[in-house]
Design a protein around this motif. Structure first.
Motif, PDB file in Angstrom:
ATOM      1  N   GLN A 128       0.828  -1.206   0.000  1.00 52.62           N
ATOM      2  CA  GLN A 128       0.000   0.000   0.000  1.00 52.62           C
ATOM      3  C   GLN A 128       0.861   1.255   0.000  1.00 52.62           C
ATOM      4  O   GLN A 128       0.560   2.228  -0.707  1.00 52.62           O
ATOM      5  CB  GLN A 128      -0.908   0.005   1.233  1.00 52.62           C
ATOM      6  N   GLN A 129       1.912   1.242   0.796  1.00 57.25           N
ATOM      7  CA  GLN A 129       2.801   2.401   0.863  1.00 57.25           C
ATOM      8  C   GLN A 129       3.448   2.666  -0.491  1.00 57.25           C
ATOM      9  O   GLN A 129       3.524   3.821  -0.947  1.00 57.25           O
ATOM     10  CB  GLN A 129       3.867   2.174   1.923  1.00 57.25           C
ATOM     11  N   GLN A 130       3.907   1.619  -1.154  1.00 57.24           N
ATOM     12  CA  GLN A 130       4.576   1.792  -2.443  1.00 57.24           C
ATOM     13  C   GLN A 130       3.612   2.297  -3.515  1.00 57.24           C
ATOM     14  O   GLN A 130       3.977   3.143  -4.343  1.00 57.24           O
ATOM     15  CB  GLN A 130       5.215   0.464  -2.861  1.00 57.24           C
ATOM     16  N   LEU A 131       2.392   1.792  -3.515  1.00 57.92           N
ATOM     17  CA  LEU A 131       1.392   2.264  -4.479  1.00 57.92           C
ATOM     18  C   LEU A 131       1.027   3.717  -4.223  1.00 57.92           C
ATOM     19  O   LEU A 131       0.868   4.516  -5.167  1.00 57.92           O
ATOM     20  CB  LEU A 131       0.140   1.384  -4.415  1.00 57.92           C
ATOM     21  N   ALA A 132       0.875   4.077  -2.950  1.00 54.70           N
ATOM     22  CA  ALA A 132       0.555   5.465  -2.607  1.00 54.70           C
ATOM     23  C   ALA A 132       1.687   6.401  -3.019  1.00 54.70           C
ATOM     24  O   ALA A 132       1.444   7.516  -3.504  1.00 54.70           O
ATOM     25  CB  ALA A 132       0.276   5.587  -1.110  1.00 54.70           C
ATOM     26  N   LEU A 133       2.932   5.970  -2.850  1.00 52.49           N
ATOM     27  CA  LEU A 133       4.073   6.785  -3.269  1.00 52.49           C
ATOM     28  C   LEU A 133       4.077   6.990  -4.785  1.00 52.49           C
ATOM     29  O   LEU A 133       4.441   8.065  -5.269  1.00 52.49           O
ATOM     30  CB  LEU A 133       5.378   6.119  -2.831  1.00 52.49           C
ATOM     31  N   ALA A 134       3.680   5.964  -5.519  1.00 52.93           N
ATOM     32  CA  ALA A 134       3.620   6.096  -6.979  1.00 52.93           C
ATOM     33  C   ALA A 134       2.621   7.170  -7.392  1.00 52.93           C
ATOM     34  O   ALA A 134       2.815   7.854  -8.411  1.00 52.93           O
ATOM     35  CB  ALA A 134       3.255   4.757  -7.613  1.00 52.93           C
ATOM     36  N   ILE A 135       1.566   7.339  -6.605  1.00 51.07           N
ATOM     37  CA  ILE A 135       0.559   8.356  -6.903  1.00 51.07           C
ATOM     38  C   ILE A 135       1.017   9.736  -6.436  1.00 51.07           C
ATOM     39  O   ILE A 135       0.853  10.731  -7.140  1.00 51.07           O
ATOM     40  CB  ILE A 135      -0.785   7.990  -6.239  1.00 51.07           C
ATOM     41  N   SER A 136       1.579   9.797  -5.236  1.00 48.39           N
ATOM     42  CA  SER A 136       1.930  11.099  -4.657  1.00 48.39           C
ATOM     43  C   SER A 136       3.242  11.659  -5.160  1.00 48.39           C
ATOM     44  O   SER A 136       3.541  12.837  -4.959  1.00 48.39           O
ATOM     45  CB  SER A 136       1.979  10.995  -3.126  1.00 48.39           C
ATOM     46  N   GLU A 137       4.060  10.819  -5.825  1.00 43.92           N
ATOM     47  CA  GLU A 137       5.318  11.277  -6.404  1.00 43.92           C
ATOM     48  C   GLU A 137       5.354  10.929  -7.890  1.00 43.92           C
ATOM     49  O   GLU A 137       6.043   9.993  -8.319  1.00 43.92           O
ATOM     50  CB  GLU A 137       6.511  10.629  -5.687  1.00 43.92           C
TER      51      GLU A 137
END
Length: 314
Positions: A128-137
């Motif tokens: 989840q953290q990695q997917l969220a980072l892909a969206i926010s960065e």
């Protein structure tokens, strides 16, 4: 979904109203309410689908005090929206759009959260953290997606039992949560969110503050974020390729074994992935939890709204 009504009832006064798709509000008598065959209890959060010859939509039981409880909103990334509308959008997606979807082989029908499989839960938190980072960065989107897919691949290979228990939630709950995200932004900010570009800009900002440790953990619960985040990224990849974002949604609806994440993985088929990252340590996990527990109100609705859209514009 279109032409869907809301029938809302105040759980304290028992007064009820209907809200038409054109935003016309009309009082509803108890007799009329009974005719809608509402099955939900009149307690806060009560929900029931309505499908009568007169109207189609949803019944929502509402506690007016809960609507102004700021801290309850901290459970959601999409600022400025309320539990009742979130429920309305999400559950009607299940009840209408997913009604004819094929059922996958692996269901986890008992909705076992598999809390005892702590290693799998930690891997899914990392995912989840990695997917969220892909969206926010967005500038590092490709690298973060590959990190997430490496985690997912490692998870499938080393914990196939847990994987089978999660794919249905990733598919069904994840896609409904994806729709909830976008519908809530359009509904919550009608003067600011006008098109897909505005939605994506808002999601970039909102998910920068995402904390997986604050989300519910479990094989089913994690599927909401996993599927929704993958769906957002599928939209972005489609846009970059000049393709219609409706194509992956059509595939998802037709292929019972698919989820937004499996479709995201197909986009990178044949590409080399990095070594999977280590799962969070107990110390990291506790730090995440501590950060999530320290929730402070950052201002009133007007201030929060201003902060969000100042970030989008500047």
């Amino acid at each position: 979904m279109s032409n869907q009504w809301v029938v809302a009832q105040d759980i304290k006064t028992k007064k009820a109203w209907s809200i038409s798709p054109a935003d016309k509000v009309t009082k509803v008598s108890q007799k009329k309410l009974d005719s809608y065959q509402v099955s939900a209890f009149a307690v806060n959060g009560g929900w029931s689908q309505i499908d009568t010859p007169e109207l189609s939509g949803a019944f929502l039981a509402i506690d007016p005090e809960a609507l102004t409880n700021f801290y309850s909103f901290q459970r959601y990334e999409h600022l400025g929206t309320y539990d009742p509308f979130i429920t309305y959008a999400h559950e009607l997606f299940h009840g209408i759009l997913q009604e004819d979807w094929p059922t996958p082989q692996y269901l986890n029908a008992e909705k076992d959260e598999r809390d005892e499989d702590t290693k799998a839960r930690c891997k899914r938190m990392l995912l989840q953290q990695q997917l969220a980072l892909a969206i926010s960065e967005p500038q590092n989107q490709d690298a973060h997606i590959k990190d997430a897919l490496a985690t997912y691949q490692d998870y499938q290979q080393n914990d196939p039992k847990d994987f089978k228990a999660t794919i249905y939630a990733d598919r069904v709950e994840g896609s409904a949560y994806y729709y909830e995200f976008k519908a809530s932004l359009y509904a919550g900010y009608p003067d600011q969110i006008k098109d897909e570009a505005d939605v994506q800009a808002a999601l970039t900002l909102l998910l920068a503050d995402d904390n997986p440790a604050y989300r519910a953990s479990g094989a089913i619960s994690e599927g909401y974020n996993v599927g929704a985040y993958a769906g957002i990224l599928l939209d972005r990849l489609a846009q970059a390729k000049g393709e219609s974002p409706d194509l992956w949604k059509k595939t998802l609806a037709e292929k019972g074994e698919s989820s937004p994440l499996t479709l995201l993985a197909e986009q990178y088929s044949g590409e080399s992935l990095p070594a999977p990252a280590k799962i969070p340590s107990e110390k990291q996990h506790q730090a995440w939890l501590a950060a999530a527990d320290d929730i402070q109100q950052r201002g009133g609705a007007a201030e929060n709204l201003f902060s969000l859209f100042y970030g989008i514009l500047y």
